[in-house]
Design an enzyme around this catalytic site. Structure first.
Site, PDB file in Angstrom:
ATOM      1  N   SER A  20     111.469  21.333 -18.729  1.00 21.92           N
ATOM      2  CA  SER A  20     111.534  20.931 -20.138  1.00 21.92           C
ATOM      3  C   SER A  20     112.783  20.096 -20.424  1.00 21.92           C
ATOM      4  O   SER A  20     112.853  19.424 -21.443  1.00 21.92           O
ATOM      5  CB  SER A  20     111.549  22.177 -21.016  1.00 21.92           C
ATOM      6  OG  SER A  20     112.608  23.021 -20.612  1.00 21.92           O
TER       7      SER A  20
ATOM      8  N   TYR B 222     110.973  24.037 -24.640  1.00 23.39           N
ATOM      9  CA  TYR B 222     109.569  24.461 -24.591  1.00 23.39           C
ATOM     10  C   TYR B 222     109.455  25.936 -24.998  1.00 23.39           C
ATOM     11  O   TYR B 222     108.392  26.389 -25.390  1.00 23.39           O
ATOM     12  CB  TYR B 222     109.016  24.321 -23.170  1.00 23.39           C
ATOM     13  CG  TYR B 222     108.700  22.914 -22.706  1.00 23.39           C
ATOM     14  CD1 TYR B 222     109.067  21.784 -23.435  1.00 23.39           C
ATOM     15  CD2 TYR B 222     108.020  22.723 -21.505  1.00 23.39           C
ATOM     16  CE1 TYR B 222     108.765  20.507 -22.974  1.00 23.39           C
ATOM     17  CE2 TYR B 222     107.706  21.438 -21.048  1.00 23.39           C
ATOM     18  CZ  TYR B 222     108.087  20.342 -21.781  1.00 23.39           C
ATOM     19  OH  TYR B 222     107.785  19.081 -21.326  1.00 23.39           O
ATOM     20  N   GLY B 223     110.566  26.667 -24.846  1.00 23.91           N
ATOM     21  CA  GLY B 223     110.544  28.126 -25.017  1.00 23.91           C
ATOM     22  C   GLY B 223     110.162  28.602 -26.406  1.00 23.91           C
ATOM     23  O   GLY B 223     109.795  29.756 -26.592  1.00 23.91           O
TER      24      GLY B 223
ATOM     25  N   CYS C 272     110.402  24.914 -14.780  1.00 25.17           N
ATOM     26  CA  CYS C 272     110.545  25.567 -16.088  1.00 25.17           C
ATOM     27  C   CYS C 272     109.768  26.885 -16.104  1.00 25.17           C
ATOM     28  O   CYS C 272     108.563  26.904 -15.839  1.00 25.17           O
ATOM     29  CB  CYS C 272     110.000  24.619 -17.147  1.00 25.17           C
ATOM     30  SG  CYS C 272     110.068  25.275 -18.807  1.00 25.17           S
TER      31      CYS C 272
ATOM     32  N   CYS D  22     114.663  32.277 -16.500  1.00 26.68           N
ATOM     33  CA  CYS D  22     114.837  31.027 -17.251  1.00 26.68           C
ATOM     34  C   CYS D  22     115.774  30.142 -16.429  1.00 26.68           C
ATOM     35  O   CYS D  22     116.720  30.652 -15.809  1.00 26.68           O
ATOM     36  CB  CYS D  22     115.455  31.335 -18.619  1.00 26.68           C
ATOM     37  SG  CYS D  22     115.884  29.867 -19.565  1.00 26.68           S
TER      38      CYS D  22
HETATM   39  N1  DGL Z   1     113.423  25.493 -18.966  1.00 25.26           N
HETATM   40  C1  DGL Z   1     113.129  26.561 -19.898  1.00 25.26           C
HETATM   41  C2  DGL Z   1     112.717  27.813 -19.127  1.00 25.26           C
HETATM   42  O1  DGL Z   1     113.043  27.990 -17.964  1.00 25.26           O
HETATM   43  C3  DGL Z   1     114.312  26.867 -20.809  1.00 25.26           C
HETATM   44  C4  DGL Z   1     114.567  25.793 -21.858  1.00 25.26           C
HETATM   45  C5  DGL Z   1     113.405  25.633 -22.817  1.00 25.26           C
HETATM   46  O2  DGL Z   1     113.179  26.512 -23.675  1.00 25.26           O
HETATM   47  O3  DGL Z   1     112.716  24.639 -22.712  1.00 25.26           O
HETATM   48  O4  DGL Z   1     112.042  28.641 -19.672  1.00 25.26           O
END
Ligand code: DGL
Length: 268
Positions: A8, A39-40, A70, A181
């Site tokens: 993301s 994206y979260g 992600c 994450c």
């Molecule tokens: N890359 C996202 C994850 O690993 C964290 C950042 C987001 O919320 O996009 O869930």
């Protein structure tokens, strides 16, 4: 052919860092959707839509496999991506779940991640699929992402926030905690101190790099190059703090980054 990786934003560079150490000769094409991060906190439909666009972009770069770095996209979009694309699609959830399962001695595992990852029970479903007897305790820690991007990986404010988020998990007698994450490995020191030194932390990126190596070998597409591979970085926006934050995640200097227009991504 390169390995494609998308995230993301820039957080997926923590996974790239692991890939570079396990597969130093492989070239990597990375796409970070920095214009549409996070994206979260988005709906499943949006995360699936963006993930398809990101994968499409990487496929056009002729990659031999796509790593969904992600956690949020891995929780939601993998089945759809596997249905649409013909290359191996490797997410971070199953490798992380598997590593946590192998690590736990008392069968009690904690998982922290974004709201979307936790809401979708991605890790607990994956762990229970391996062994239904394992107890999984999940907690969303949404403030960790902006804090890391601010570079506050050891700031005293992080300790307070971590105390608040992790206090329930501390009472669950877990012996293993999944950092579910992309950003959380950068807070590993703080998380370790707050959750307790005896708890084993699982970095899904490390587990994923091993799975990618096996998958590339399985399909017979490992590189025969004798020199280190290239790292090509593409993003959908270049924020002012980009370089500094990206270098924090990757743990090394970044030479060049190319901006991709969102309209180009959305094109079929
Ligand atoms: N890359 C996202 C994850 O690993 C964290 C950042 C987001 O919320 O996009 O869930």
């Amino acid at each position: 052919m390169s390995i494609g990786v998308f995230d993301s934003g820039i957080g997926g560079l923590t996974v790239v860092k692991r890939l570079l150490s396990v597969l130093p000769k492989e070239s990597i094409v990375y796409f970070g959707d920095t214009a549409r991060v996070p994206y979260g906190s988005k709906s499943n439909a949006t995360v699936i839509d963006y993930s398809i666009q990101n994968t499409n972009f990487l496929i056009k770069k002729n990659v031999k496999a796509v790593v969904v770095a992600c956690n949020t996209a891995s929780s939601i979009a993998i089945p759809e991506l596997r249905e649409r694309f013909n290359v191996p699609i490797i997410g971070v959830i199953l490798p992380g779940a598997d590593m946590a399962y192998k690590e736990t001695k008392n069968g009690r595992i904690g998982v922290i991640g974004t709201r979307a990852t936790i809401h979708n029970n991605a890790y607990s479903n994956a762990i229970k699929e391996i062994d239904n007897e394992i107890e999984v305790f999940e907690k969303a820690c949404p403030l960790f992402v902006p804090i890391v991007e601010e570079g506050w990986t050891h700031h005293r404010a992080v300790y307070e926030i971590a105390e608040e988020y992790l206090k329930d998990l501390r009472e669950k007698d877990i012996d293993t905690l999944v950092l579910g994450c992309t950003h959380y490995p950068l807070l590993a020191d703080v998380i370790q101190e707050v959750i307790g030194k005896e708890i084993k932390l699982i970095d899904s990126g490390i587990a994923t790099a091993e799975v990618v190596r096996n998958e590339i070998n399985r399909i017979g597409l490992e590189t025969n190059s004798a020199v280190p591979g290239n790292l090509d970085l593409y993003v959908s926006d270049i924020p002012t703090t980009f370089k500094q934050v990206a270098e924090l995640f990757l743990g090394k200097k970044i030479e060049e980054v190319v901006k991709v227009e969102i309209e180009e991504l959305a094109k079929k």
